[in-house]
Design an enzyme around this catalytic site. Structure first.
Site, PDB file in Angstrom:
ATOM      1  CB  VAL A  60      52.244   1.029  47.740  1.00 24.22           C
ATOM      2  CG1 VAL A  60      51.357  -0.106  48.210  1.00 24.22           C
ATOM      3  CG2 VAL A  60      53.721   0.674  47.933  1.00 24.22           C
ATOM      4  N   GLY A  61      52.956   2.848  44.611  1.00 26.63           N
ATOM      5  CA  GLY A  61      53.551   4.086  44.111  1.00 26.63           C
ATOM      6  C   GLY A  61      54.140   3.855  42.734  1.00 26.63           C
ATOM      7  CD  GLN A 109      45.897  -0.643  22.885  1.00 23.08           C
ATOM      8  OE1 GLN A 109      46.099  -1.762  22.466  1.00 23.08           O
ATOM      9  NE2 GLN A 109      46.532   0.403  22.367  1.00 23.08           N
ATOM     10  CG  ASP A 131      45.139   4.149  30.362  1.00 24.65           C
ATOM     11  OD1 ASP A 131      46.129   4.312  29.632  1.00 24.65           O
ATOM     12  OD2 ASP A 131      43.979   4.440  30.013  1.00 24.65           O
ATOM     13  NE  ARG A 165      42.559 -11.198   1.165  1.00 21.45           N
ATOM     14  CZ  ARG A 165      41.344 -11.184   1.730  1.00 21.45           C
ATOM     15  NH1 ARG A 165      41.201 -11.390   3.022  1.00 21.45           N
ATOM     16  NH2 ARG A 165      40.265 -10.958   1.004  1.00 21.45           N
ATOM     17  N   GLY A 197      50.770   4.001  25.826  1.00 17.71           N
ATOM     18  CA  GLY A 197      51.908   4.591  26.517  1.00 17.71           C
ATOM     19  C   GLY A 197      52.178   3.864  27.813  1.00 17.71           C
ATOM     20  CG  HIS A 198      53.406   0.225  28.432  1.00 22.10           C
ATOM     21  ND1 HIS A 198      53.756  -1.053  28.086  1.00 22.10           N
ATOM     22  CD2 HIS A 198      52.065   0.299  28.261  1.00 22.10           C
ATOM     23  CE1 HIS A 198      52.673  -1.730  27.709  1.00 22.10           C
ATOM     24  NE2 HIS A 198      51.654  -0.921  27.802  1.00 22.10           N
ATOM     25  CG  ASN A 225      47.120   2.618  20.050  1.00 24.98           C
ATOM     26  OD1 ASN A 225      48.097   1.872  20.096  1.00 24.98           O
ATOM     27  ND2 ASN A 225      45.894   2.157  19.927  1.00 24.98           N
ATOM     28  CE  LYS A 240      48.757  -2.953  29.291  1.00 30.52           C
ATOM     29  NZ  LYS A 240      47.763  -1.933  29.696  1.00 30.52           N
ATOM     30  N   GLY A 241      53.242  -0.955  32.354  1.00 23.43           N
ATOM     31  CA  GLY A 241      54.629  -0.550  32.120  1.00 23.43           C
ATOM     32  C   GLY A 241      55.498  -0.792  33.335  1.00 23.43           C
TER      33      GLY A 241
END
Length: 427
Positions: free
Chosen positions: A414-415, A224, A13, A143, A40-41, A38, A16-17
């Site tokens: 910054v936003g 993640q 969180d 496997r 979310g970007h 699992n 990264k997106g």
């Protein structure tokens, strides 16, 4: 030509997106190397919010090719929903998205087992999203997994499903008292998916290595963060794969000598979702205020994030594990109204100072963070475009983070918007 990795340097969180979206403009290919739906970007473009779970956020740039590597576990339902969402927004996906034929599939029994096993843990829950990620990786390494390439052979696919269901149905019925699943239902559902996904399937290792040989610019992104890595995170409160930079090579099929740099994304404070250690966590009103200021709720689950001060011990650890060259610092603007801001520089454990991140999570029950107190800047940074225009105390705060971690700060966000970004140095 450059091959860069973008990695989360906290507990996920980190934003990264947005960073991947910004860098994708100058990239020929953006590839996702691990995790599943699992993660979310979130990307904000001209006030519109896009939340992507499987497809790299580079898809929002019309000339960028996007790749989902073999290290990702794919939920067909989530993938097709995401493709439809993008196409409904007028974003072309076919011909720009390619998926590894070696990627493993999340099956219905994975999601069922994930949810009911987590519920059965009671107060010892790990905090899984219940999307079948862990069980899918378990089958992969046992496997027993089913890969996209297996869809090509109907008889082999049926044989694998039937074999897996003998075990899964026994667990569902005998241990959890749940109804069993039928092989034919799953077979038909996934063969229908095969028809839809066929245009996207490629040998991703060949695609990427050819692109590197052609001097293309490539960005590899993980989901993640470092402290959720199955080997290097706060085990067992971790994900089921390797979000660290080392996971990028195995997750897409390129060699480590092909990597040019690693960019670590890190918040100006710290957050965590779910259970597990969090040394600098703020509780009560302080934590609630920081959560609301930063809008700290999961993009995938909506769960409120735990919030705390910046932890330089974690940041140093992430820099070492990943070989981080540069930091992208996000959410600086969230701290704009704070009179005092703290940085954790180490931990006290049994009257001794610890400056390296401990592997034994039981130690965290007894540690006390060592804090530096920094004066806030008490001014709005959200419209600042140049580093030199930042308030003096904001620059001192950023410089101190760089001193404590040994990593230069290249990008300061910054936003949420693309335009709310300061580039201190070139990537």
């Amino acid at each position: 030509m450059a091959v860069n990795i973008v990695v989360g340097a906290q507990w996920g969180d980190e934003g990264k997106g947005k960073i991947v979206d910004l860098l994708s403009e100058n990239m020929n290919i953006v590839a996702r190397y691990q995790g599943g739906a699992n993660a979310g970007h979130t990307v904000i473009i001209k006030g519109k919010k896009y939340v992507l779970h499987l497809i790299p956020s580079g898809i929002l740039h019309p000339n960028t090719i996007c790749v989902i590597g073999n290290g990702v576990v794919i939920d067909p339902v989530a993938l097709m929903e995401e493709i439809k969402l993008l196409e409904d927004e007028g974003i072309k996906v076919t011909g720009r998205l390619f998926i590894s034929h070696k990627a493993h599939l999340i099956m219905p029994y994975h999601k069922m087992l994930d949810k009911i096993s987590e519920e059965a843990k009671g107060d010892k829950k790990i905090g899984t999203t219940g999307r079948g990620i862990g069980p899918a990786y378990n089958d992969k390494f046992s496997r027993k997994g089913i890969r996209i390439v297996d869809l090509l052979d109907r008889e082999l696919f049926k044989e694998k499903i039937t074999s897996n269901l003998q075990e899964k149905n026994t667990i569902l019925e005998k241990i959890y008292g749940k109804h069993h699943l039928f092989a034919e239902d799953i077979l038909e559902e996934y063969l229908e998916f095969d028809k839809k996904i066929d245009p996207y399937i490629k040998d991703i290792s060949v695609l990427l290595n050819n692109a590197i040989n052609e001097n293309k610019n490539i960005l590899l992104e993980g989901a993640q963060g470092t402290l959720l890595d199955v080997d290097h995170g706060t085990y067992p409160y971790v994900t089921s794969s390797n979000p660290v930079s080392g996971g990028a090579c195995t997750g897409v099929g390129i060699g480590p000598t092909r990597i040019d740099s690693v960019i670590g994304v890190i918040k100006a404070y710290t957050t965590r979702v779910g259970f597990g250690p969090f040394p600098t966590e703020l509780t009560g009103k302080e934590g609630d205020d920081l959560r609301e200021a930063g809008k700290e709720y999961g993009a995938t689950t909506g769960r409120p994030r735990r919030c705390g001060w910046f932890d330089a011990v974690i940041a140093r650890y992430a820099a070492r594990i990943n070989g981080i060259d540069k930091f992208a610092i996000t959410k600086m603007d969230v701290l704009d109204s704070m009179e005092e801001i703290k940085i954790c520089t180490g931990y006290i454990y049994k009257d001794k100072t610890i400056e390296d991140f401990p592997a034994n999570i039981n130690i965290f029950k007894e540690i006390t963070p060592v804090y530096e107190i920094h004066p806030g800047w008490l001014s709005n940074t959200s419209s600042i475009k140049k580093y030199d225009e930042l308030p003096e105390n904001a620059k001192k705060y950023l410089d101190r983070i760089s001193e404590l971690t040994g990593v230069e700060n290249a990008i300061i966000s910054v936003g949420q918007g693309r335009e709310q970004t300061i580039f201190k140095m070139e990537i």
